[in-house]
Design a protein around this motif. Sequence first.
Motif, PDB file in Angstrom:
ATOM      1  N   HIS A 216      38.753  73.358  57.012  1.00 24.28           N
ATOM      2  CA  HIS A 216      38.603  73.083  55.573  1.00 24.28           C
ATOM      3  C   HIS A 216      38.166  71.667  55.227  1.00 24.28           C
ATOM      4  CE1 HIS A 216      42.946  71.559  54.520  1.00 24.28           C
ATOM      5  NE2 HIS A 216      42.597  71.174  55.721  1.00 24.28           N
ATOM      6  N   HIS A 217      38.174  70.751  56.191  1.00 22.29           N
ATOM      7  CA  HIS A 217      37.649  69.406  55.930  1.00 22.29           C
ATOM      8  C   HIS A 217      36.156  69.284  56.244  1.00 22.29           C
ATOM      9  CE1 HIS A 217      41.514  67.769  55.000  1.00 22.29           C
ATOM     10  NE2 HIS A 217      41.988  67.870  56.224  1.00 22.29           N
ATOM     11  N   ALA A 218      35.596  70.212  56.999  1.00 21.97           N
ATOM     12  CA  ALA A 218      34.196  70.111  57.411  1.00 21.97           C
ATOM     13  C   ALA A 218      33.288  70.240  56.186  1.00 21.97           C
ATOM     14  CB  ALA A 218      33.875  71.192  58.434  1.00 21.97           C
ATOM     15  N   VAL A 219      32.571  69.179  55.884  1.00 21.67           N
ATOM     16  CA  VAL A 219      31.702  69.154  54.707  1.00 21.67           C
ATOM     17  C   VAL A 219      30.363  69.793  55.052  1.00 21.67           C
ATOM     18  CG1 VAL A 219      32.839  67.128  53.727  1.00 21.67           C
ATOM     19  CG2 VAL A 219      30.903  66.826  55.280  1.00 21.67           C
ATOM     20  N   PRO A 220      29.558  70.143  54.049  1.00 22.73           N
ATOM     21  CA  PRO A 220      28.276  70.790  54.355  1.00 22.73           C
ATOM     22  C   PRO A 220      27.391  70.019  55.327  1.00 22.73           C
ATOM     23  CG  PRO A 220      28.789  71.090  52.041  1.00 22.73           C
ATOM     24  CD  PRO A 220      29.861  70.188  52.595  1.00 22.73           C
ATOM     25  N   LYS A 221      27.481  68.699  55.315  1.00 21.09           N
ATOM     26  CA  LYS A 221      26.596  67.915  56.185  1.00 21.09           C
ATOM     27  C   LYS A 221      27.197  67.565  57.536  1.00 21.09           C
ATOM     28  CE  LYS A 221      23.828  65.841  52.498  1.00 21.09           C
ATOM     29  NZ  LYS A 221      23.334  64.564  51.878  1.00 21.09           N
ATOM     30  N   GLY A 222      28.478  67.900  57.764  1.00 21.44           N
ATOM     31  CA  GLY A 222      29.021  67.537  59.061  1.00 21.44           C
ATOM     32  C   GLY A 222      30.506  67.747  59.212  1.00 21.44           C
ATOM     33  N   PRO A 223      31.048  67.317  60.356  1.00 19.08           N
ATOM     34  CA  PRO A 223      32.468  67.506  60.659  1.00 19.08           C
ATOM     35  C   PRO A 223      33.328  66.450  59.978  1.00 19.08           C
ATOM     36  CG  PRO A 223      31.438  66.300  62.425  1.00 19.08           C
ATOM     37  CD  PRO A 223      30.348  66.613  61.449  1.00 19.08           C
ATOM     38  N   VAL A 255      48.650  70.861  53.669  1.00 21.58           N
ATOM     39  CA  VAL A 255      49.171  69.632  53.062  1.00 21.58           C
ATOM     40  C   VAL A 255      48.059  68.669  52.661  1.00 21.58           C
ATOM     41  CG1 VAL A 255      49.464  68.205  55.136  1.00 21.58           C
ATOM     42  CG2 VAL A 255      51.106  67.997  53.246  1.00 21.58           C
ATOM     43  N   HIS A 256      46.880  68.822  53.286  1.00 20.06           N
ATOM     44  CA  HIS A 256      45.735  67.965  52.978  1.00 20.06           C
ATOM     45  C   HIS A 256      44.729  68.720  52.115  1.00 20.06           C
ATOM     46  CE1 HIS A 256      47.234  66.531  57.007  1.00 20.06           C
ATOM     47  NE2 HIS A 256      47.350  65.445  56.268  1.00 20.06           N
ATOM     48  N   HIS A 257      44.015  67.992  51.295  1.00 22.73           N
ATOM     49  CA  HIS A 257      43.010  68.602  50.432  1.00 22.73           C
ATOM     50  C   HIS A 257      41.875  69.178  51.266  1.00 22.73           C
ATOM     51  CE1 HIS A 257      39.386  68.238  47.626  1.00 22.73           C
ATOM     52  NE2 HIS A 257      40.131  69.229  47.146  1.00 22.73           N
ATOM     53  N   GLY A 258      41.469  70.408  50.949  1.00 19.39           N
ATOM     54  CA  GLY A 258      40.340  71.031  51.641  1.00 19.39           C
ATOM     55  C   GLY A 258      39.025  70.572  51.049  1.00 19.39           C
ATOM     56  N   ASN A 259      38.689  69.328  51.318  1.00 15.16           N
ATOM     57  CA  ASN A 259      37.519  68.720  50.680  1.00 15.16           C
ATOM     58  C   ASN A 259      36.211  69.396  51.064  1.00 15.16           C
ATOM     59  OD1 ASN A 259      38.253  67.320  53.252  1.00 15.16           O
ATOM     60  ND2 ASN A 259      36.246  66.370  52.927  1.00 15.16           N
ATOM     61  N   GLY A 260      36.124  69.912  52.294  1.00 13.52           N
ATOM     62  CA  GLY A 260      34.897  70.574  52.710  1.00 13.52           C
ATOM     63  C   GLY A 260      34.649  71.850  51.924  1.00 13.52           C
ATOM     64  N   THR A 261      35.680  72.671  51.772  1.00  9.74           N
ATOM     65  CA  THR A 261      35.568  73.891  50.979  1.00  9.74           C
ATOM     66  C   THR A 261      35.291  73.542  49.521  1.00  9.74           C
ATOM     67  OG1 THR A 261      37.285  74.778  52.438  1.00  9.74           O
ATOM     68  CG2 THR A 261      36.633  76.124  50.565  1.00  9.74           C
ATOM     69  N   ASN A 262      35.978  72.539  49.024  1.00 11.89           N
ATOM     70  CA  ASN A 262      35.792  72.044  47.657  1.00 11.89           C
ATOM     71  C   ASN A 262      34.315  71.713  47.413  1.00 11.89           C
ATOM     72  OD1 ASN A 262      37.511  70.386  45.281  1.00 11.89           O
ATOM     73  ND2 ASN A 262      35.542  69.472  45.756  1.00 11.89           N
ATOM     74  N   THR A 276      46.410  73.175  46.727  1.00 15.25           N
ATOM     75  CA  THR A 276      47.604  72.354  46.526  1.00 15.25           C
ATOM     76  C   THR A 276      47.735  71.461  47.751  1.00 15.25           C
ATOM     77  OG1 THR A 276      49.091  73.950  47.598  1.00 15.25           O
ATOM     78  CG2 THR A 276      48.720  74.206  45.235  1.00 15.25           C
ATOM     79  N   HIS A 277      48.038  70.209  47.552  1.00 13.22           N
ATOM     80  CA  HIS A 277      48.080  69.259  48.657  1.00 13.22           C
ATOM     81  C   HIS A 277      48.928  68.060  48.269  1.00 13.22           C
ATOM     82  CE1 HIS A 277      44.442  68.804  46.148  1.00 13.22           C
ATOM     83  NE2 HIS A 277      44.736  67.504  46.161  1.00 13.22           N
ATOM     84  N   GLN A 278      49.322  67.274  49.252  1.00  9.90           N
ATOM     85  CA  GLN A 278      50.139  66.098  48.960  1.00  9.90           C
ATOM     86  C   GLN A 278      49.298  65.000  48.334  1.00  9.90           C
ATOM     87  OE1 GLN A 278      52.627  64.629  52.152  1.00  9.90           O
ATOM     88  NE2 GLN A 278      52.765  62.604  51.204  1.00  9.90           N
ATOM     89  N   ASP A 279      49.753  64.484  47.228  1.00 16.34           N
ATOM     90  CA  ASP A 279      49.059  63.405  46.533  1.00 16.34           C
ATOM     91  C   ASP A 279      48.955  62.183  47.441  1.00 16.34           C
ATOM     92  OD1 ASP A 279      47.801  61.997  44.537  1.00 16.34           O
ATOM     93  OD2 ASP A 279      49.608  61.686  43.325  1.00 16.34           O
ATOM     94  N   GLY A 280      47.748  61.630  47.532  1.00 16.13           N
ATOM     95  CA  GLY A 280      47.537  60.416  48.310  1.00 16.13           C
ATOM     96  C   GLY A 280      47.344  60.630  49.795  1.00 16.13           C
ATOM     97  N   SER A 281      47.394  61.880  50.265  1.00 14.38           N
ATOM     98  CA  SER A 281      47.233  62.141  51.693  1.00 14.38           C
ATOM     99  C   SER A 281      45.744  62.188  52.050  1.00 14.38           C
ATOM    100  CB  SER A 281      47.903  63.464  52.070  1.00 14.38           C
ATOM    101  OG  SER A 281      47.268  64.555  51.413  1.00 14.38           O
ATOM    102  N   TYR A 282      45.472  62.214  53.345  1.00  9.09           N
ATOM    103  CA  TYR A 282      44.101  62.328  53.844  1.00  9.09           C
ATOM    104  C   TYR A 282      43.451  63.573  53.252  1.00  9.09           C
ATOM    105  CZ  TYR A 282      40.265  62.926  57.161  1.00  9.09           C
ATOM    106  OH  TYR A 282      39.029  63.073  57.725  1.00  9.09           O
ATOM    107  N   PRO A 283      42.200  63.524  52.850  1.00  8.27           N
ATOM    108  CA  PRO A 283      41.248  62.403  52.910  1.00  8.27           C
ATOM    109  C   PRO A 283      41.140  61.613  51.607  1.00  8.27           C
ATOM    110  CG  PRO A 283      40.056  64.417  52.500  1.00  8.27           C
ATOM    111  CD  PRO A 283      41.507  64.802  52.568  1.00  8.27           C
ATOM    112  N   GLY A 284      42.118  61.777  50.713  1.00  9.85           N
ATOM    113  CA  GLY A 284      42.112  61.023  49.453  1.00  9.85           C
ATOM    114  C   GLY A 284      41.308  61.681  48.353  1.00  9.85           C
ATOM    115  N   THR A 285      40.843  62.893  48.578  1.00 11.93           N
ATOM    116  CA  THR A 285      40.075  63.627  47.568  1.00 11.93           C
ATOM    117  C   THR A 285      40.993  64.622  46.868  1.00 11.93           C
ATOM    118  OG1 THR A 285      39.411  65.161  49.308  1.00 11.93           O
ATOM    119  CG2 THR A 285      37.894  63.376  48.806  1.00 11.93           C
TER     120      THR A 285
END
Length: 438
Positions: A216-223, A255-262, A276-285
């Motif tokens: 879920h962290h893997a963004v469209p352009k990379g890992p 616990v971390h934001h799924g920024n890649g899916t986002n 849902t994710h912990q506020d302030g946790s990696y990756p900060g998104t």
Amino acid sequence: MEVPLFFCPAFVGIVLFRVRHQVSLSNSHHKLRFAAKNRFFLRLENGNPFKSIRGSFRCSNWIENYPTAPSITQIADAKVIYSVAPAMGHNKESHPECNSRVPAIMNALEKMELTPKFRGSEIIELQSLKPATVDDIASVHAKAYVSGLEKVMDQATEKGLIFIDGSGPTYATATTFQESLLAAGAGISLIDSVVAASKVSHSPPVGFALIRPPGHHAVPKGPMGFCVFGNVAIAARYAQRAHGLKRVFIIDFDVHHGNGTNDAFYDDPDIFFLSTHQDGSYPGTGKIDQSGHGAGEGATLNLPLPGGSGDIAMRTVVDEVIVPCAQRFKPDIILVSAGYDGHVLDPLASLQYTTGTYYMLASSIKELAKDLCGGLCVFFLEGGYNLSSLSYSVADSFHAFLGEPTLAADFDNPAILYEEPSNKVKQAIQKIKHIHSL
């Protein structure tokens, strides 16, 4: 190649695994082959005699695509169907995302008698899998990234291990590319399975892809962040393309934001992403006001929860946020990024979910899918780095899928929990309800 014995220190209770795997250009089915036939063979040792796990992977239409799989009728009669892609070659010593994660889960399922061996037709392991195609991956990721990752496999073979994420946490070994294709393909195979079952049953089984690397962290352009390909995002596009399931609801409780899916679906009105994710946790998104863009405005919901949030907070989130969002969206299928790293014992964050929290989530999401989309629901393993809490929580999720009582009391220790920040949780929930008019 012989991989030595290893021990992942987060595990409560020592389990040793010896893994033998070979890479070969021959046609021998006794060797690990990642070319045309795509077979893998691994052996696990946990104090019992060696046992084998085999998977063979082929292509298209249920009978043609999964010729050795159970019949559609057998799958329709099951309550749980799971696939296993442990990526044993993708490993870095002492790394939290280690190759002992899926074997630990499998050990717990065996110990708790939650496998086909003990449950007969109630639980099915889908063993006939296929790796995702490059086109499947390119439905979410840039083709330049996919081809570039394949090319650096020679470098990984030469050096043994390389880093493919500039920030350092995402590594690759010689088998990472093919094992990542297999992880994505294991999820796709479950989409095919539950959809096929739904054609002959009003209660198809819940699917669970026990896979790594996570996605879920893997963004469209990379890992990014231990993740290579966005497994759940790839499955969402596949569900739309192959099965006409236009409206996909994705729940991410890692616990971390799924920024890649986002990022993959931020402007897409047909895929609702709820994290849902912990506020302030990696990756900060995943800020609370990030709710989509353009045509996708309102189809992204990010709910950062304060550190210390636990079972009470998540039960409230389910009732007041997840359920009403899904009811309004009216999905055709629900996909879940199931991260178990919010557990109070997990070393990488500071929420205090329990095994019981994950039972509640699994049970609630199963019922939500039954009510809204004919029971079409597939879970995808994401995080979870204390091998004991990870494996028991996944096993209790299986109990929820089966409609059986939780066994969380056998594992959870209420004495280690502390008071939740209820006022901060309430404020966050009220703000998200205002933003999304819930």
